[in-house]
Design a protein around this motif. Sequence first.
Motif, PDB file in Angstrom:
ATOM      1  N   THR A   1       0.826  -1.213   0.000  1.00 37.49           N
ATOM      2  CA  THR A   1       0.000   0.000   0.000  1.00 37.49           C
ATOM      3  C   THR A   1       0.858   1.260   0.000  1.00 37.49           C
ATOM      4  O   THR A   1       0.565   2.224  -0.721  1.00 37.49           O
ATOM      5  CB  THR A   1      -0.929   0.001   1.226  1.00 37.49           C
ATOM      6  OG1 THR A   1      -1.746  -1.164   1.207  1.00 37.49           O
ATOM      7  CG2 THR A   1      -1.812   1.229   1.237  1.00 37.49           C
TER       8      THR A   1
ATOM      9  N   SER B   1      -4.938   7.302  -5.795  1.00 34.36           N
ATOM     10  CA  SER B   1      -4.121   7.952  -4.776  1.00 34.36           C
ATOM     11  C   SER B   1      -3.671   9.338  -5.234  1.00 34.36           C
ATOM     12  O   SER B   1      -3.708  10.298  -4.461  1.00 34.36           O
ATOM     13  CB  SER B   1      -2.904   7.073  -4.464  1.00 34.36           C
ATOM     14  OG  SER B   1      -2.083   7.678  -3.488  1.00 34.36           O
TER      15      SER B   1
ATOM     16  N   SER C   1      -4.322  13.350  -3.810  1.00 33.16           N
ATOM     17  CA  SER C   1      -3.139  14.055  -3.302  1.00 33.16           C
ATOM     18  C   SER C   1      -2.790  15.319  -4.085  1.00 33.16           C
ATOM     19  O   SER C   1      -2.041  16.156  -3.570  1.00 33.16           O
ATOM     20  CB  SER C   1      -1.931  13.110  -3.289  1.00 33.16           C
ATOM     21  OG  SER C   1      -1.637  12.645  -4.580  1.00 33.16           O
TER      22      SER C   1
ATOM     23  N   ILE D   1      -1.109  12.034   3.588  1.00 32.41           N
ATOM     24  CA  ILE D   1      -2.244  11.409   4.262  1.00 32.41           C
ATOM     25  C   ILE D   1      -3.289  10.982   3.238  1.00 32.41           C
ATOM     26  O   ILE D   1      -3.808   9.859   3.266  1.00 32.41           O
ATOM     27  CB  ILE D   1      -2.856  12.385   5.275  1.00 32.41           C
ATOM     28  CG1 ILE D   1      -1.815  12.785   6.324  1.00 32.41           C
ATOM     29  CG2 ILE D   1      -4.089  11.779   5.943  1.00 32.41           C
ATOM     30  CD1 ILE D   1      -2.282  13.885   7.253  1.00 32.41           C
ATOM     31  N   ALA D   2      -3.602  11.892   2.316  1.00 33.91           N
ATOM     32  CA  ALA D   2      -4.624  11.597   1.310  1.00 33.91           C
ATOM     33  C   ALA D   2      -4.204  10.456   0.401  1.00 33.91           C
ATOM     34  O   ALA D   2      -5.048   9.649  -0.028  1.00 33.91           O
ATOM     35  CB  ALA D   2      -4.913  12.856   0.487  1.00 33.91           C
TER      36      ALA D   2
ATOM     37  N   ILE E   1      -4.874   7.124   2.109  1.00 34.46           N
ATOM     38  CA  ILE E   1      -6.318   6.850   2.094  1.00 34.46           C
ATOM     39  C   ILE E   1      -6.768   6.435   0.697  1.00 34.46           C
ATOM     40  O   ILE E   1      -7.533   5.475   0.526  1.00 34.46           O
ATOM     41  CB  ILE E   1      -7.092   8.093   2.557  1.00 34.46           C
ATOM     42  CG1 ILE E   1      -6.753   8.410   4.013  1.00 34.46           C
ATOM     43  CG2 ILE E   1      -8.594   7.881   2.401  1.00 34.46           C
ATOM     44  CD1 ILE E   1      -7.355   9.710   4.518  1.00 34.46           C
ATOM     45  N   GLY E   2      -6.287   7.155  -0.316  1.00 31.95           N
ATOM     46  CA  GLY E   2      -6.647   6.809  -1.687  1.00 31.95           C
ATOM     47  C   GLY E   2      -6.173   5.428  -2.080  1.00 31.95           C
ATOM     48  O   GLY E   2      -6.889   4.690  -2.771  1.00 31.95           O
TER      49      GLY E   2
ATOM     50  N   ILE F   1      -5.698   2.855  -0.069  1.00 31.24           N
ATOM     51  CA  ILE F   1      -6.511   1.855   0.627  1.00 31.24           C
ATOM     52  C   ILE F   1      -7.871   1.699  -0.043  1.00 31.24           C
ATOM     53  O   ILE F   1      -8.332   0.582  -0.300  1.00 31.24           O
ATOM     54  CB  ILE F   1      -6.676   2.241   2.106  1.00 31.24           C
ATOM     55  CG1 ILE F   1      -5.327   2.131   2.836  1.00 31.24           C
ATOM     56  CG2 ILE F   1      -7.715   1.353   2.794  1.00 31.24           C
ATOM     57  CD1 ILE F   1      -5.361   2.607   4.273  1.00 31.24           C
ATOM     58  N   VAL F   2      -8.521   2.820  -0.347  1.00 30.44           N
ATOM     59  CA  VAL F   2      -9.816   2.761  -1.030  1.00 30.44           C
ATOM     60  C   VAL F   2      -9.669   2.151  -2.423  1.00 30.44           C
ATOM     61  O   VAL F   2     -10.512   1.366  -2.869  1.00 30.44           O
ATOM     62  CB  VAL F   2     -10.442   4.165  -1.116  1.00 30.44           C
ATOM     63  CG1 VAL F   2     -11.724   4.141  -1.941  1.00 30.44           C
ATOM     64  CG2 VAL F   2     -10.724   4.709   0.272  1.00 30.44           C
TER      65      VAL F   2
ATOM     66  N   GLY G   1      -5.525  -2.475   2.462  1.00 23.46           N
ATOM     67  CA  GLY G   1      -6.954  -2.305   2.223  1.00 23.46           C
ATOM     68  C   GLY G   1      -7.660  -3.642   2.063  1.00 23.46           C
ATOM     69  O   GLY G   1      -8.740  -3.862   2.636  1.00 23.46           O
TER      70      GLY G   1
ATOM     71  N   SER H   1      -3.028   2.811  10.252  1.00 25.13           N
ATOM     72  CA  SER H   1      -2.908   4.168  10.799  1.00 25.13           C
ATOM     73  C   SER H   1      -1.454   4.521  11.086  1.00 25.13           C
ATOM     74  O   SER H   1      -0.994   5.618  10.765  1.00 25.13           O
ATOM     75  CB  SER H   1      -3.740   4.286  12.071  1.00 25.13           C
ATOM     76  OG  SER H   1      -5.100   4.007  11.816  1.00 25.13           O
TER      77      SER H   1
ATOM     78  N   GLY I   1       0.395   5.325   7.948  1.00 22.25           N
ATOM     79  CA  GLY I   1       0.138   6.683   7.490  1.00 22.25           C
ATOM     80  C   GLY I   1       0.948   7.709   8.256  1.00 22.25           C
ATOM     81  O   GLY I   1       1.477   8.662   7.676  1.00 22.25           O
TER      82      GLY I   1
END
Length: 256
Positions: A59, A129, A133, A188-189, A192-193, A195-196, A208, A233, A236
């Motif tokens: 990831t 991602s 970002s 950070i973004a 998250i991107g 993982i999604v 993810g 977490s 990240g």
Amino acid sequence: MLGAATGGRIPFTDLPLPVASTDTAMPHIWTIIGALGAPASSATTETLLSYLLGETSVTLREAAYGLLLGGGIGVLLAIGLRELPLVSRGVMPWLVVSQTIPLVALAPIIVIWVGGLGLPSWVAVTIISAYLSFFPVTVNTLRGLNSADPIHIELMRSLNASRFQTLMWVRIPSAIPSLFSGLRLAAIASVIGAIVGELSAGTGLGIGRAILSSAYFYSTGPEKLFAAVLVASLAGVIFVQLIAIAETLVLRKRTQ
């Protein structure tokens, strides 16, 4: 402990707690930590921590690619918006609108498009991602480009410097601190991107997918889902700290 003491209700009221205080809904911290040292499954001797770290490395690699792509696009957009004011008025509202699109709706579309081109699924994850970002980099870099010292700008004009020379020698150097501020948010973004994106792309790899797999078996091992979220977490946080370290090194060298 609070739920057990009050019968699952807010103290001195008859209102129920917003989250069930059972071991299934809220495993103890020591149970989650203990699960990290236990085998990831009955079919392997690999610990859950080792498994999650391996998936997290996938990831973070996708997030790093996304951050590089999104950061590059963000810097180019910021320069274009700064040097072309008319374009800025027309483009900036659309950039803001792009960030209001639900990612869970956009991610499958990107996966389908990338798959139609015959590209591997990790490319779709990287694009998702990068999509998250680029915006903070654009906004912060643009702010930095516009914050150049007016005295320095006036000096360049007195020397008959071109717009390109002023950009390269004054505006971009002054924008570096703001650029790193945007990169921290973008880091950070990007995680998250990624993982999604892994949830939508069906890569079979990444934290993810590990979180999704743990959610399927939540009733039999809730602590594994909490452990996966904990590792994600922390990953990240580490990713952001790497950007902060790079910022410290660059700015320290810049001020010497």
